[in-house]
Design a protein around this motif. Structure first.
Motif, PDB file in Angstrom:
ATOM      1  N   VAL A  54       0.948  -1.146   0.163  1.00 19.23           N
ATOM      2  CA  VAL A  54       0.052   0.036  -0.048  1.00 19.23           C
ATOM      3  C   VAL A  54       1.026   1.241   0.068  1.00 19.23           C
ATOM      4  N   SER A  92     -12.781   0.378  -0.766  1.00 17.49           N
ATOM      5  CA  SER A  92     -12.568  -0.218  -2.171  1.00 17.49           C
ATOM      6  C   SER A  92     -13.377  -1.488  -1.924  1.00 17.49           C
ATOM      7  N   VAL A 138      -4.719   6.885  -1.577  1.00 19.51           N
ATOM      8  CA  VAL A 138      -4.091   5.642  -1.230  1.00 19.51           C
ATOM      9  C   VAL A 138      -4.082   4.385  -2.091  1.00 19.51           C
ATOM     10  N   GLY A 148      -3.156   0.580  -3.648  1.00 23.66           N
ATOM     11  CA  GLY A 148      -2.778  -0.729  -2.924  1.00 23.66           C
ATOM     12  C   GLY A 148      -3.033  -2.129  -4.010  1.00 23.66           C
ATOM     13  N   THR A 172      -5.641  -2.022   1.465  1.00 24.67           N
ATOM     14  CA  THR A 172      -5.827  -0.677   1.282  1.00 24.67           C
ATOM     15  C   THR A 172      -6.850  -0.241   1.879  1.00 24.67           C
TER      16      THR A 172
END
Lengths: 355, 278
Positions: free
Chosen positions: A63, A216, A282, A284, A290
């Motif tokens: 990440v 996510s 962010v 990932g 993430t």
């Protein structure tokens, strides 16, 4: 089209439906006060809610947390930096980029910013993706054209010649679930999602008035079609919101995640909260990792967010100690997102945010 | 009554809709997608299309419903539209029989009144504005003696009316926060209500008159709004139709067949098939 059976055996083990989530299913906002926490979740579900053959033990997630002051300057380079930092390899791949467009309300921070979506599409192309398609099936509005046009996404995509697919009207593929947190057993997925080589989940960093956070994993709700699951995807809420988040994310299995936290939403998210300048992106290569990092940046203890804690057992890396951090000092970039009172128990002690 | 049929406008929409028909007579939710019940039912109403009705009849289940079904989810919400699309006869009666016994699960949580569960998107779940309005319309058109079902449908729409008039998807508030009405859901609710409750309809119309303008970038919103305004002989019908045609000409409604079908209904003889004569 009528009944379609999944291609192999159905799951066993049906869970009881819970009254409070039925309340949530009609938009009554009761779930938060009844969130039972991770301990109760595990008492309810036990430990065998996924097919171990389909989910090998999570490895080390990568990440990257990058500071981003605004949506205006150098965004594509910033996205490239983030994707390179997590070792994203999209060469030759057909990429489905799934942002978070739920509703249009000017002056709020409900949706992934269109400028970031375009920057990500361009960055993915520069990294060698064979194709990049943006797909979304808004959960809160049946009129996708309205949301996508008013938000500015369609025009922004058109300028860069990036195709858009409405996941609420896409052709369907039946997919048997390899998890059984809900009693759904199988899901209809849009063909554009099922056929993509790489799915990138690209949520807005927001609090959620029934699930604590929406990142996510929760963003995957936009991958299942409203014309089957209703608006606002209420069959998923009825099946148990937190459980459905895990089941749907495990069916979609995004490969990469890019969280838009340049401006996030705190308080009564995901629609009626308040914008917060969190100035962070962010990235990932593991959506669970993430989300865990993003939740921590928001002042949440990820182990107290039931769907993150549970997904971290099998779907991705949920242990912060086993996540390889790239980019900048994530502690310096943390913001204390305000939450509704029912979610204070999910916050890191001393970081409960304003009431 | 104002004459709403606009042959020249209707031809463009109807032609586009007809061109999206699948080889087996059904219509998919998007141009080129495999056929499904909702899009096919709306197209059958819009085009008075026998092939589409045949497709629907071939998919009608023994219990009278039409559905998208997989695993634990059974979306039977197109059954009401199919009941309207079918001509007089057994398929329609079976669909109506099914609807009479397929009310939503009652949810006894304020501010929802559990006496009016309405109809759900998916079987055995909670009731919502759009599937309830469709079912209300089907009963009012073809089974006026089903007074209990009609009362429950109207009851839900009265119960869920937003504070400012009009309708959101399912509730008027969350956490004590009043929810705003949406154009598309308000239009569908009005199509169901028509003149069954004049005061309720007028408040909905007041909301819709500004909602369709605010949301004119949405083809589905405009198409359903034009249908509702037409059925209620509203002064905004003409301006909304102009906006819809402009949108369609420019965007093709993004190939959304449900929007194309509603647009075709709103500008052609299909609208009269939805008009409740009382």
């Amino acid at each position: 089209m009528g009944s379609m059976e999944p291609t192999d055996r159905d799951h066993a083990g049906r869970m009881d439906r819970r009254t409070f989530l039925r309340g949530a299913a009609v938009g009554l906002g009761l779930a938060a006060t009844s969130l039972a926490g991770v301990r109760v979740w595990r008492e309810r579900h036990g430990s065998t809610q996924w097919d171990a053959a389909a989910f090998p033990p999570p490895g080390e997630g990568r990440v990257a947390v990058l500071h981003a002051a605004s949506y205006d300057d150098g965004l594509q380079e910033k996205v490239l930096d983030g994707l390179r930092a997590i070792g994203a390899d999209v060469r030759g791949a057909a990429v489905l980029l799934k942002p978070n467009f739920v509703e249009y309300d000017p002056g709020t921070a409900i949706n992934t910013d269109p400028r970031l979506v375009v920057a990500a599409a361009s960055a993915l192309r520069r990294l060698g993706a064979a194709s990049v398609t943006v797909g979304e099936g808004p959960g809160h509005r049946r009129d996708t054209q309205y949301v996508m046009t008013r938000s500015g996404l369609l025009d922004a995509l058109r300028e860069e010649d990036v195709p858009f697919v409405d996941l609420n009207t896409d052709a369907l593929v039946a997919r048997r679930l390899r998890t059984s947190f809900t009693d759904l057993g199988a899901l209809w997925l849009p063909r554009s999602v099922a056929d993509a080589d790489i799915v990138v989940s690209m949520p807005k960093m927001k609090t959620h008035h029934w699930a604590g956070v929406t990142l996510s994993l929760k963003n995957c709700f936009g991958c299942v079609p409203g014309r089957v699951y209703g608006w606002p995807k209420n069959a998923l809420h009825w099946a148990g919101l937190e459980e459905a988040i895990v089941d749907v994310a495990a069916a979609v299995r995004p490969d990469l995640a890019i969280v838009d936290g340049i401006v996030g939403m705190e308080g009564n998210g995901p629609i009626s909260g308040t914008p917060i300048a969190s100035n962070v992106l962010v990235f990932g290569n593991d959506p669970v990792a993430t989300d865990v990092v993003a939740a921590k940046l928001m002042g949440f203890d990820p182990t107290r967010v039931p769907h993150l804690a549970e997904a971290g057992r099998f779907l991705g890396q949920g242990d912060l100690g086993r996540i390889r951090m790239e980019g900048e000092d994530d502690g310096r970039l943390a913001k204390d997102f305000a939450v509704l009172p029912a979610f204070r128990s999910m916050k890191i002690e001393g970081a409960v945010g304003p009431a | 009554m104002v004459k709403f049929v606009k042959p020249s406008l209707n031809r463009g929409l109807a032609g586009r809709l007809a061109a999206s028909r699948g080889a087996d007579g059904g219509f998919g939710p998007r141009v080129g997608a495999p056929p499904e019940p909702e899009a096919t039912a709306l197209a059958a109403i819009a085009l008075d299309d026998e092939d589409a009705r045949t497709w629907l009849a071939s998919r009608q289940r023994e219990d009278g419903s039409l559905a998208l079904e997989l695993g634990g989810v059974d979306n039977d919400a197109a059954t009401a539209l199919a009941a309207i699309a079918f001509g007089p006869g057994e398929p329609r009666e079976r669909a109506l029989d099914y609807l009479a016994g397929a009310m939503a699960a009652a949810v006894d949580v304020a501010p929802v009144n559990p006496a009016f569960p309405g109809w759900p998107w998916t079987r055995d779940t909670a009731g919502w504005v759009e599937p309830t309005a469709r079912t209300l319309l089907a009963f009012r058109l073809f089974r006026a003696q089903a007074t209990n079902s009609i009362a429950i449908g109207l009851g839900l729409l009265r119960d869920r009316e937003c504070v400012t008039g009009g309708w959101n998807y399912g509730s008027r508030s969350v956490y004590g926060l009043s929810l705003p009405p949406f154009g598309q859901t308000t239009a569908i609710a009005l199509v169901g209500i028509q003149r069954a409750d004049l005061a309720l309809a007028e408040r909905g119309l007041q909301a819709l008159r500004h909602l369709w303008r605010e949301e004119r970038d949405g083809g589905l919103t405009l198409a359903t709004s034009v249908a509702a305004l037409g059925l209620l002989d509203d002064v905004d019908h003409g301006p909304a139709m102009s906006a819809m045609i402009e949108n369609f000409t420019r965007t093709d409604f993004l190939g959304d067949v449900v929007a194309l079908a509603w647009g075709t209904i709103a500008t052609g003889p299909g609208l009269e098939r939805l008009r409740v004569l009382s």
